[in-house]
Enzyme design. Structure first.
Site, PDB file in Angstrom:
ATOM      1  N   GLU A   1      -6.450  -4.424   0.761  1.00  0.00           N
ATOM      2  CA  GLU A   1      -6.720  -4.756   2.155  1.00  0.00           C
ATOM      3  C   GLU A   1      -8.224  -4.649   2.387  1.00  0.00           C
ATOM      4  O   GLU A   1      -8.964  -4.254   1.505  1.00  0.00           O
ATOM      5  CB  GLU A   1      -5.969  -3.785   3.067  1.00  0.00           C
ATOM      6  CG  GLU A   1      -4.449  -3.865   2.887  1.00  0.00           C
ATOM      7  CD  GLU A   1      -3.675  -3.016   3.883  1.00  0.00           C
ATOM      8  OE1 GLU A   1      -4.042  -1.842   4.071  1.00  0.00           O
ATOM      9  OE2 GLU A   1      -2.699  -3.523   4.459  1.00  0.00           O
TER      10      GLU A   1
ATOM     11  N   CYS B   1      -2.596   9.212   3.255  1.00  0.00           N
ATOM     12  CA  CYS B   1      -2.362   8.795   1.872  1.00  0.00           C
ATOM     13  C   CYS B   1      -3.570   9.111   0.998  1.00  0.00           C
ATOM     14  O   CYS B   1      -3.452   9.174  -0.219  1.00  0.00           O
ATOM     15  CB  CYS B   1      -2.035   7.318   1.829  1.00  0.00           C
ATOM     16  SG  CYS B   1      -3.284   6.331   2.657  1.00  0.00           S
TER      17      CYS B   1
ATOM     18  N   GLU C   1       0.885  -1.178   0.000  1.00  0.00           N
ATOM     19  CA  GLU C   1       0.000   0.000   0.000  1.00  0.00           C
ATOM     20  C   GLU C   1       0.913   1.215   0.000  1.00  0.00           C
ATOM     21  O   GLU C   1       1.569   1.499   1.008  1.00  0.00           O
ATOM     22  CB  GLU C   1      -0.876  -0.002   1.256  1.00  0.00           C
ATOM     23  CG  GLU C   1      -1.792  -1.203   1.376  1.00  0.00           C
ATOM     24  CD  GLU C   1      -2.886  -1.214   0.333  1.00  0.00           C
ATOM     25  OE1 GLU C   1      -3.188  -0.159  -0.236  1.00  0.00           O
ATOM     26  OE2 GLU C   1      -3.415  -2.304   0.065  1.00  0.00           O
TER      27      GLU C   1
HETATM   28  P1  NAD Z   1       8.484   4.632   4.464  1.00  0.00           P
HETATM   29  O1  NAD Z   1       8.370   3.828   3.223  1.00  0.00           O
HETATM   30  O2  NAD Z   1       9.658   5.474   4.667  1.00  0.00           O
HETATM   31  O3  NAD Z   1       8.403   3.697   5.761  1.00  0.00           O
HETATM   32  C1  NAD Z   1       7.324   2.818   5.999  1.00  0.00           C
HETATM   33  C2  NAD Z   1       7.804   1.672   6.872  1.00  0.00           C
HETATM   34  O4  NAD Z   1       8.749   0.902   6.138  1.00  0.00           O
HETATM   35  C3  NAD Z   1       8.526   2.122   8.141  1.00  0.00           C
HETATM   36  O5  NAD Z   1       8.182   1.248   9.191  1.00  0.00           O
HETATM   37  C4  NAD Z   1       9.984   1.975   7.760  1.00  0.00           C
HETATM   38  O6  NAD Z   1      10.828   1.781   8.866  1.00  0.00           O
HETATM   39  C5  NAD Z   1       9.946   0.738   6.888  1.00  0.00           C
HETATM   40  N1  NAD Z   1      11.054   0.591   5.940  1.00  0.00           N
HETATM   41  C6  NAD Z   1      11.852   1.563   5.423  1.00  0.00           C
HETATM   42  N2  NAD Z   1      12.774   1.019   4.600  1.00  0.00           N
HETATM   43  C7  NAD Z   1      12.552  -0.304   4.583  1.00  0.00           C
HETATM   44  C8  NAD Z   1      13.162  -1.401   3.904  1.00  0.00           C
HETATM   45  N3  NAD Z   1      14.196  -1.235   3.079  1.00  0.00           N
HETATM   46  N4  NAD Z   1      12.669  -2.635   4.102  1.00  0.00           N
HETATM   47  C9  NAD Z   1      11.594  -2.823   4.903  1.00  0.00           C
HETATM   48  N5  NAD Z   1      10.991  -1.838   5.595  1.00  0.00           N
HETATM   49  C10 NAD Z   1      11.445  -0.583   5.421  1.00  0.00           C
HETATM   50  O7  NAD Z   1       7.133   5.476   4.535  1.00  0.00           O
HETATM   51  P2  NAD Z   1       6.730   6.566   5.613  1.00  0.00           P
HETATM   52  O8  NAD Z   1       7.487   7.822   5.309  1.00  0.00           O
HETATM   53  O9  NAD Z   1       6.780   5.972   6.967  1.00  0.00           O
HETATM   54  O10 NAD Z   1       5.184   6.777   5.273  1.00  0.00           O
HETATM   55  C11 NAD Z   1       4.699   7.714   4.369  1.00  0.00           C
HETATM   56  C12 NAD Z   1       4.313   7.034   3.075  1.00  0.00           C
HETATM   57  O11 NAD Z   1       3.352   6.026   3.323  1.00  0.00           O
HETATM   58  C13 NAD Z   1       3.670   7.982   2.087  1.00  0.00           C
HETATM   59  O12 NAD Z   1       4.199   7.744   0.810  1.00  0.00           O
HETATM   60  C14 NAD Z   1       2.200   7.590   2.127  1.00  0.00           C
HETATM   61  O13 NAD Z   1       1.475   7.866   0.974  1.00  0.00           O
HETATM   62  C15 NAD Z   1       2.299   6.136   2.366  1.00  0.00           C
HETATM   63  N6  NAD Z   1       1.063   5.605   2.913  1.00  0.00           N
HETATM   64  C16 NAD Z   1       0.273   4.810   2.120  1.00  0.00           C
HETATM   65  C17 NAD Z   1      -0.926   4.318   2.599  1.00  0.00           C
HETATM   66  C18 NAD Z   1      -1.805   3.440   1.759  1.00  0.00           C
HETATM   67  O14 NAD Z   1      -2.717   2.827   2.296  1.00  0.00           O
HETATM   68  N7  NAD Z   1      -1.576   3.330   0.465  1.00  0.00           N
HETATM   69  C19 NAD Z   1      -1.325   4.624   3.901  1.00  0.00           C
HETATM   70  C20 NAD Z   1      -0.502   5.446   4.673  1.00  0.00           C
HETATM   71  C21 NAD Z   1       0.693   5.923   4.171  1.00  0.00           C
END
Ligand code: NAD
Length: 480
Positions: free
Chosen positions: A461, A282, A248
């Protein structure tokens, strides 16, 4: 200063490294607790605990598993004030929002999937009088659940609940930027009497703990919510092992406003869909397309209403916008506002950091910002900003609106405001988005499929989609 602990094998434990990461309160810009800097050793321990717990947990009846989830849901309700305060402090969001939305929804997630697993049915096909097919839906084993910082407990529980309900054991990682309510959840799991190892919560950095989860050969399914770039990295690393993956990801959602809409309702809701949670949802609509006939009126009213939004200490009851989540994030948002100016945009309101006094003088506050005069294809209108920043653009007719709305790499959500039923259906069908709202926004029924197309993700989901995702179908064909 408080030290958060991992929750592994039913116990609250320090990280194997003995190291911690600073956890910052974004409203005051200061460190207020420490998060475990865990690594693959903690994940290894969690996987062993989950493997030990799996045979007993998966053998429980749906009703028995549901009973644990109902208990957890009730405990969240009983602790709503403590959890909401923790969420507000950790994330910067208004306390009132955490109380009204984040924490109630976390409770609902457990309640909903407890009920859903009791209703979940599999298929049977009578091929002929002497041949019967039926489909078993077995839990996969160990599920890895990784979530972001914007709706911390809300999205964390949205993954964990269906994974557990379906009979899996779970290794979950909240964002290192907002770990507190996941930690409080682990305390509630202990209180709810969850058997050790069924749910394990391991804190730490994405490239260490997150990567250790996605790389682990004994974790068979990954549910991830976060940025598109991280999603691509996870898709790359999991592909060779054929793990089941749900992603997502980010969005750049369009709001389409037609002249025939119910104007007042549209205006109130567009204010919410633009700036709720400081625009860090998001599903927020960040590109607002307005039919030319009402563009001037909308511009005037929307800017006036945006100026009235109170940006202040998130713990104050009048707070409509709190702090954005981090120093790094405020810099990103402000850099996009600068980019918008370079690209020829006019800032109609906001466009700057808000300097508060007193307790929040070092907090990360941004004024809600409305920009006009940009081309739909410029970077400001193509890249996800994820802050209280929207652009407004006029359009002429439905065809142009549709073309503009679909003109990004993303496809998460779209909102349409019109009283024309046929147009609503046409756009509902043609918009490239996983979720389309007509004359409403963020109106959720947890049974519906939720997720995005294009660069907004893979998989859905919600409801049965989630329970199917967290189970492996196996067809049994019997000739008798
Ligand atoms: P992010 O991708 O930086 O981090 C998300 C999670 O992934 C964190 O727990 C982080 O520690 C982990 N992570 C980072 N690198 C990783 C790796 N290499 N392997 C595995 N895990 C890793 O995102 P963020 O800045 O925390 O969240 C904001 C983003 O989330 C925005 O782009 C937003 O649009 C998106 N988002 C999407 C939805 C949806 O339902 N589509 C919902 C909420 C947020």
């Amino acid at each position: 200063m408080q030290k958060i602990a991992n929750y592994i094998a039913g116990k609250l434990l320090p990280p194997a490294s003995g190291e911690y990461i600073d956890n910052i309160d974004p409203a005051i810009g200061k460190v207020y607790s420490h998060t475990p800097d865990s690594d693959e050793r903690d994940i290894g321990q969690a996987v062993q605990a989950a493997q030990r717990a799996f045979p007993v947990w998966s053998a429980k009846t749906a009703g028995q598993r549901a009973a644990y989830l109902y208990r957890l849901s009730s405990l969240i309700d009983a602790n709503i004030e403590k959890l909401a305060l923790a969420e507000s402090v950790d994330n910067g969001k208004p306390l009132a929002l955490a109380l009204a939305v984040d924490i109630p929804r976390a409770s609902q997630n457990f309640h909903f999937f407890a009920s859903a697993i009791e209703q979940f049915a599999s298929e049977s096909h009578a091929t002929s009088e002497r041949v019967l097919n039926y489909t078993l839906r077995k839990p996969i084993g160990i599920a890895g659940c990784i979530s972001p910082w914007n709706l911390p407990l809300y999205l964390f529980s949205w993954k964990i609940a269906p994974a557990l309900a379906a009979g899996n054991c779970v290794i979950a990682k909240p964002s290192e930027i907002t770990p507190m309510t996941a930690f409080l959840l682990s305390e509630l799991c202990i209180e709810a009497g969850f058997p050790g190892g069924v749910l394990n919560i391991v804190h730490g950095l994405g490239h260490k703990v997150g990567a250790a989860i996605t790389a682990h050969s004994d974790i068979g399914v990954i549910s991830f919510t976060g940025g598109t770039r991280t999603g691509a990295e996870i898709a790359r690393t999991t592909a060779p092992t054929f793990k089941k993956v749900s992603l997502e990801l980010g969005g750049k959602n369009p709001t389409l406003i037609f002249a025939d809409c119910q104007y007042d309702d549209m205006l109130d809701t567009t204010l919410r869909s633009s700036f709720t949670n400081q625009g860090q949802i998001c599903l927020c609509g960040s590109r607002i397309f307005v039919e030319r006939a009402v563009y001037a009126k909308f511009k005037q009213d929307f800017v006036a209403r945006t100026r009235e939004l109170t940006v202040c200490d998130p713990l104050e009851p009048e707070s409509r916008l709190g702090a954005v989540v981090s120093q790094q994030h405020i810099e990103k948002i402000l850099s996009y506002i600068e980019l918008a100016k370079e690209e020829g945009g006019t800032i109609l309101c906001g466009g700057e950091r808000v300097q508060l006094t007193g307790r929040c003088k070092n907090g990360f506050f941004v004024a809600p910002t409305v920009i006009e005069g940009l081309d739909a294809h410029c970077r400001t209108n193509q890249e996800e900003i994820f802050g209280p920043v929207v652009t407004i653009m006029p359009f002429e007719g439905e065809d142009e609106a549709l073309k503009l709305a679909n003109s990004t790499e993303y496809g998460l959500a779209a909102t349409v405001w019109t009283e024309n039923l046929s147009r609503a259906h046409r756009l509902g069908s043609e918009l490239q988005a996983g979720v389309v709202w007509v004359n409403c926004w963020l109106l959720r029924d947890l049974r519906t499929p939720f997720g995005g197309t294009k660069s907004s993700g893979v998989g859905r989901e919600g409801g049965d989609e989630a329970l199917r995702f967290f189970t492996e179908p196996k067809n049994v064909c019997i000739k008798f």
